[in-house]
Scaffold this motif. Structure first.
Motif, PDB file in Angstrom:
ATOM      1  N   PHE A 124       0.844  -1.202   0.000  1.00 12.50           N
ATOM      2  CA  PHE A 124       0.000   0.000   0.000  1.00 12.50           C
ATOM      3  C   PHE A 124       0.882   1.256   0.000  1.00 12.50           C
ATOM      4  O   PHE A 124       0.608   2.213  -0.717  1.00 12.50           O
ATOM      5  CB  PHE A 124      -0.916   0.014   1.224  1.00 12.50           C
ATOM      6  CG  PHE A 124      -2.102  -0.914   1.142  1.00 12.50           C
ATOM      7  CD1 PHE A 124      -2.342  -1.687   0.004  1.00 12.50           C
ATOM      8  CD2 PHE A 124      -2.988  -1.023   2.206  1.00 12.50           C
ATOM      9  CE1 PHE A 124      -3.441  -2.542  -0.066  1.00 12.50           C
ATOM     10  CE2 PHE A 124      -4.102  -1.866   2.143  1.00 12.50           C
ATOM     11  CZ  PHE A 124      -4.315  -2.621   1.000  1.00 12.50           C
ATOM     12  N   GLU A 125       1.931   1.245   0.818  1.00 17.49           N
ATOM     13  CA  GLU A 125       2.865   2.383   0.885  1.00 17.49           C
ATOM     14  C   GLU A 125       3.468   2.674  -0.488  1.00 17.49           C
ATOM     15  O   GLU A 125       3.619   3.827  -0.883  1.00 17.49           O
ATOM     16  CB  GLU A 125       4.021   2.078   1.856  1.00 17.49           C
ATOM     17  CG  GLU A 125       3.686   2.217   3.327  1.00 17.49           C
ATOM     18  CD  GLU A 125       4.827   1.692   4.204  1.00 17.49           C
ATOM     19  OE1 GLU A 125       5.999   1.789   3.781  1.00 17.49           O
ATOM     20  OE2 GLU A 125       4.534   1.172   5.306  1.00 17.49           O
ATOM     21  N   LYS A 126       3.808   1.609  -1.210  1.00 17.01           N
ATOM     22  CA  LYS A 126       4.496   1.761  -2.499  1.00 17.01           C
ATOM     23  C   LYS A 126       3.563   2.117  -3.651  1.00 17.01           C
ATOM     24  O   LYS A 126       3.971   2.753  -4.618  1.00 17.01           O
ATOM     25  CB  LYS A 126       5.251   0.465  -2.851  1.00 17.01           C
ATOM     26  CG  LYS A 126       6.491   0.224  -2.031  1.00 17.01           C
ATOM     27  CD  LYS A 126       7.559   1.291  -2.214  1.00 17.01           C
ATOM     28  CE  LYS A 126       8.165   1.266  -3.609  1.00 17.01           C
ATOM     29  NZ  LYS A 126       9.182   2.325  -3.783  1.00 17.01           N
ATOM     30  N   THR A 127       2.304   1.672  -3.576  1.00 15.07           N
ATOM     31  CA  THR A 127       1.426   1.800  -4.751  1.00 15.07           C
ATOM     32  C   THR A 127       0.184   2.670  -4.520  1.00 15.07           C
ATOM     33  O   THR A 127      -0.455   3.092  -5.487  1.00 15.07           O
ATOM     34  CB  THR A 127       0.922   0.411  -5.200  1.00 15.07           C
ATOM     35  OG1 THR A 127       0.107  -0.148  -4.155  1.00 15.07           O
ATOM     36  CG2 THR A 127       2.089  -0.531  -5.491  1.00 15.07           C
ATOM     37  N   ASN A 128      -0.180   2.894  -3.249  1.00 13.86           N
ATOM     38  CA  ASN A 128      -1.429   3.609  -2.904  1.00 13.86           C
ATOM     39  C   ASN A 128      -2.674   2.931  -3.470  1.00 13.86           C
ATOM     40  O   ASN A 128      -3.698   3.577  -3.696  1.00 13.86           O
ATOM     41  CB  ASN A 128      -1.384   5.069  -3.389  1.00 13.86           C
ATOM     42  CG  ASN A 128      -0.327   5.869  -2.653  1.00 13.86           C
ATOM     43  OD1 ASN A 128      -0.184   5.744  -1.439  1.00 13.86           O
ATOM     44  ND2 ASN A 128       0.421   6.683  -3.383  1.00 13.86           N
ATOM     45  N   ASP A 130      -4.695   1.075  -2.083  1.00 11.22           N
ATOM     46  CA  ASP A 130      -5.808   1.063  -1.127  1.00 11.22           C
ATOM     47  C   ASP A 130      -6.773   2.229  -1.349  1.00 11.22           C
ATOM     48  O   ASP A 130      -7.933   2.163  -0.940  1.00 11.22           O
ATOM     49  CB  ASP A 130      -5.289   1.063   0.310  1.00 11.22           C
ATOM     50  CG  ASP A 130      -4.223   2.108   0.565  1.00 11.22           C
ATOM     51  OD1 ASP A 130      -3.326   2.264  -0.281  1.00 11.22           O
ATOM     52  OD2 ASP A 130      -4.280   2.778   1.619  1.00 11.22           O
ATOM     53  N   ASN A 131      -6.303   3.281  -2.029  1.00 13.93           N
ATOM     54  CA  ASN A 131      -7.167   4.437  -2.312  1.00 13.93           C
ATOM     55  C   ASN A 131      -8.336   4.081  -3.241  1.00 13.93           C
ATOM     56  O   ASN A 131      -9.320   4.809  -3.315  1.00 13.93           O
ATOM     57  CB  ASN A 131      -6.365   5.581  -2.945  1.00 13.93           C
ATOM     58  CG  ASN A 131      -5.374   6.187  -1.959  1.00 13.93           C
ATOM     59  OD1 ASN A 131      -5.536   6.049  -0.755  1.00 13.93           O
ATOM     60  ND2 ASN A 131      -4.338   6.835  -2.465  1.00 13.93           N
TER      61      ASN A 131
END
Length: 216
Positions: A124-128, A130-131
């Motif tokens: 999630f940190e690397k790709t976002n 989760d947005n």
């Protein structure tokens, strides 16, 4: 093609479906054997044989996806090593348009992954990614993987989706088979999970190599 008018909920796998599987394949098949060879002072071939045997012993079980299990088994700092190679974590280029289109069409988007929560957070940190999602489920919270029927029963009980009006997307045929057995109404296989590998031939399920071909 998919009949989107008959689909309300979309359950999405993460690795090999929304994200390029190259990171995971490289990590578990190259980085880990190399690190094990160094740590145990054995040849790379010996380390690869050892690792393969261990992988096969828990294939499809929750342990196979559990970072704590592998740290214990191999005595290696798994998450630390993942952070060292995180530059390889990438979203598939066809995914943003696909998920944006599904949201506009009013579909509920739930990530359903066997990945360990720490791995999920790193990605999630690397790709976002989760947005784009309405919900996230790691099977580790149930202690059982997507390959097992009990997982599907528990997830449906908690999420309350209609099996017949749900689409499940995954790159694993074993997992798709489990979803089919449980009665998930719509199934889609990803034929090109790893951008560095040839496409897989899939005959049992409707399959996709570019999600933009499937837009509602």
């Amino acid at each position: 093609m998919l009949n989107w008018s008959k689909i309300d909920t979309v359950l999405l796998d993460m690795d090999g479906t929304l994200l390029d599987l190259h990171f995971d394949n490289h990590f578990w098949l190259t980085v880990i054997p190399e690190q094990l060879a160094i740590a145990k002072n054995i040849s790379l071939a010996q380390a690869q044989a050892d690792i393969l045997k261990r992988y096969q012993a828990v294939s499809g079980q929750i342990q196979w996806y559990c970072l704590d299990y592998w740290e214990q088994q191999l005595n290696l700092p798994i998450m630390e090593l993942k952070y060292q190679h995180q530059h390889l974590i990438k979203m598939r280029e066809d995914v943003p348009a696909f998920l944006t289109s599904l949201r506009k069409a009013g579909k509920e988007l739930i990530l359903l992954t066997n990945a360990h929560p720490e791995s999920v957070m790193l990605k999630f940190e690397k790709t976002n990614i989760d947005n784009y999602l309405d919900g996230v489920v790691s099977t580790h919270q149930y202690g059982v993987s997507k390959e097992q029927q009990s997982l599907w029963q528990q997830v449906q009980l908690d999420l309350g989706f209609d099996k017949q009006r749900t689409l499940f997307v995954d790159d694993s045929l074993a997992v798709l088979n489990a979803a089919k057995e449980y009665g998930i109404g719509h199934l889609l296989a990803v034929a090109n999970p790893d951008s560095k590998q040839p496409y897989n031939e899939i005959s049992d399920y409707l399959s996709v190599t570019d999600f933009r071909d499937m837009l509602p």
